[in-house]
Design an enzyme around this catalytic site. Structure first.
Site, PDB file in Angstrom:
ATOM      1  N   LYS A  23      38.781  17.849  50.747  1.00  0.00           N
ATOM      2  CA  LYS A  23      40.218  17.679  50.996  1.00  0.00           C
ATOM      3  C   LYS A  23      40.990  17.450  49.684  1.00  0.00           C
ATOM      4  O   LYS A  23      40.391  17.180  48.642  1.00  0.00           O
ATOM      5  CB  LYS A  23      40.418  16.528  52.006  1.00  0.00           C
ATOM      6  N   TYR A  32      43.836  23.120  62.649  1.00  0.00           N
ATOM      7  CA  TYR A  32      43.689  21.879  63.420  1.00  0.00           C
ATOM      8  C   TYR A  32      44.383  21.967  64.785  1.00  0.00           C
ATOM      9  O   TYR A  32      44.786  20.933  65.347  1.00  0.00           O
ATOM     10  CB  TYR A  32      44.253  20.696  62.630  1.00  0.00           C
ATOM     11  N   ASN A  92      40.368  11.270  54.523  1.00  0.00           N
ATOM     12  CA  ASN A  92      38.955  10.902  54.465  1.00  0.00           C
ATOM     13  C   ASN A  92      38.058  11.911  53.729  1.00  0.00           C
ATOM     14  O   ASN A  92      36.890  12.071  54.060  1.00  0.00           O
ATOM     15  CB  ASN A  92      38.431  10.614  55.871  1.00  0.00           C
ATOM     16  N   HIS A 140      35.951  17.450  55.479  1.00  0.00           N
ATOM     17  CA  HIS A 140      35.913  17.928  56.867  1.00  0.00           C
ATOM     18  C   HIS A 140      34.588  18.636  57.074  1.00  0.00           C
ATOM     19  O   HIS A 140      34.064  19.237  56.136  1.00  0.00           O
ATOM     20  CB  HIS A 140      37.045  18.941  57.122  1.00  0.00           C
ATOM     21  N   GLU A 145      35.665  28.327  62.506  1.00  0.00           N
ATOM     22  CA  GLU A 145      36.229  27.811  61.258  1.00  0.00           C
ATOM     23  C   GLU A 145      35.817  28.674  60.060  1.00  0.00           C
ATOM     24  O   GLU A 145      36.620  28.925  59.167  1.00  0.00           O
ATOM     25  CB  GLU A 145      35.809  26.345  61.082  1.00  0.00           C
TER      26      GLU A 145
HETATM   27  N1  UDP Z   1      42.643  11.767  62.055  1.00  0.00           N
HETATM   28  C1  UDP Z   1      43.561  10.744  61.835  1.00  0.00           C
HETATM   29  N2  UDP Z   1      43.713   9.785  62.814  1.00  0.00           N
HETATM   30  C2  UDP Z   1      42.999   9.816  63.972  1.00  0.00           C
HETATM   31  C3  UDP Z   1      42.065  10.845  64.178  1.00  0.00           C
HETATM   32  C4  UDP Z   1      41.907  11.812  63.205  1.00  0.00           C
HETATM   33  O1  UDP Z   1      44.206  10.708  60.793  1.00  0.00           O
HETATM   34  O2  UDP Z   1      43.187   8.919  64.809  1.00  0.00           O
HETATM   35  C5  UDP Z   1      42.451  12.803  61.014  1.00  0.00           C
HETATM   36  C6  UDP Z   1      41.237  12.535  60.162  1.00  0.00           C
HETATM   37  O3  UDP Z   1      41.570  12.813  58.816  1.00  0.00           O
HETATM   38  C7  UDP Z   1      40.216  13.508  60.691  1.00  0.00           C
HETATM   39  C8  UDP Z   1      41.066  14.664  61.181  1.00  0.00           C
HETATM   40  O4  UDP Z   1      42.286  14.061  61.627  1.00  0.00           O
HETATM   41  O5  UDP Z   1      39.276  13.888  59.692  1.00  0.00           O
HETATM   42  C9  UDP Z   1      40.459  15.464  62.305  1.00  0.00           C
HETATM   43  O6  UDP Z   1      40.093  14.572  63.349  1.00  0.00           O
HETATM   44  P1  UDP Z   1      38.672  14.655  64.062  1.00  0.00           P
HETATM   45  O7  UDP Z   1      38.698  13.726  65.218  1.00  0.00           O
HETATM   46  O8  UDP Z   1      38.342  16.090  64.325  1.00  0.00           O
HETATM   47  O9  UDP Z   1      37.675  14.034  62.968  1.00  0.00           O
HETATM   48  P2  UDP Z   1      36.538  14.704  62.044  1.00  0.00           P
HETATM   49  O10 UDP Z   1      35.938  15.841  62.822  1.00  0.00           O
HETATM   50  O11 UDP Z   1      37.228  15.155  60.768  1.00  0.00           O
HETATM   51  O12 UDP Z   1      35.566  13.595  61.778  1.00  0.00           O
HETATM   52 MG    MG Z   2      36.838  17.373  63.845  1.00  0.00          MG
END
Ligand code: UDP
Ligand code: MG
Length: 149
Positions: A10, A50, A113, A116, A127
């Protein structure tokens, strides 16, 4: 089973010069880079990526963050690549990520974070093709050391 997954380093991690450290972790875990590009995605491109999260409260901030600077998009191949890269990355919330994971090491917050990765074979296929054309993906025999290449 050998499989492919999709990952993103990221914008904050690219900006903070963490690309080498994150790739080292993937390569050390026997994941092969079969696609890699540095690019600055538009907010439209990120929103489409997304799309499953559209309408959730964090969505606008996520789109703004992910289009705020260059990202490194990756296609990675290896045994159980999808679960392995998710495990190397750690829990979505860095505060809950296990020690030793990328998100535990580099955080900093849920919204930023660092990495991804795909969560299923279906999302990996979608993807990879969302970000890469067929001629940007490569395959080669597994080699155990540089000397064997
Ligand atoms: N995210 C966030 N708040 C939330 C859930 C998700 O900011 O409550 C962001 C976070 O950066 C995450 C991304 O949205 O990596 C995609 O969410 P997902 O639940 O798919 O998490 P991941 O697959 O990245 O672990
Ligand atoms: Mg995800």
């Amino acid at each position: 089973m050998t499989q492919r997954t999709f990952a993103i380093i990221k914008p904050n991690a690219v900006r903070s010069a963490l690309v080498g450290e994150i790739l080292r972790r993937y390569e050390t875990a026997r994941l092969k880079i079969v696609g890699a590009k540095l690019l600055h995605a538009s907010s439209q491109k990120v929103a489409g990526f997304y799309a499953e999260h559209e309408g959730r409260p964090f969505f606008p901030g996520l789109v703004e963050f992910m289009s705020s600077g260059p990202i490194l998009v990756l296609a990675l191949e290896g045994e159980n690549a999808i679960a392995d890269v998710r495990a190397l990355n750690g829990a979505t919330d860095p505060a809950k990520a296990a020690p030793g994971t990328i998100r535990h090491a580099f955080g900093p917050t849920m919204g930023s974070n660092v990495v991804h990765s795909s969560d299923s074979p279906e999302s990996a296929a979608r993807e990879i093709s969302y970000w890469f054309s067929a001629d940007e993906l490569f395959s080669y025999e597994q080699k155990s050391s540089v000397a064997d290449v």
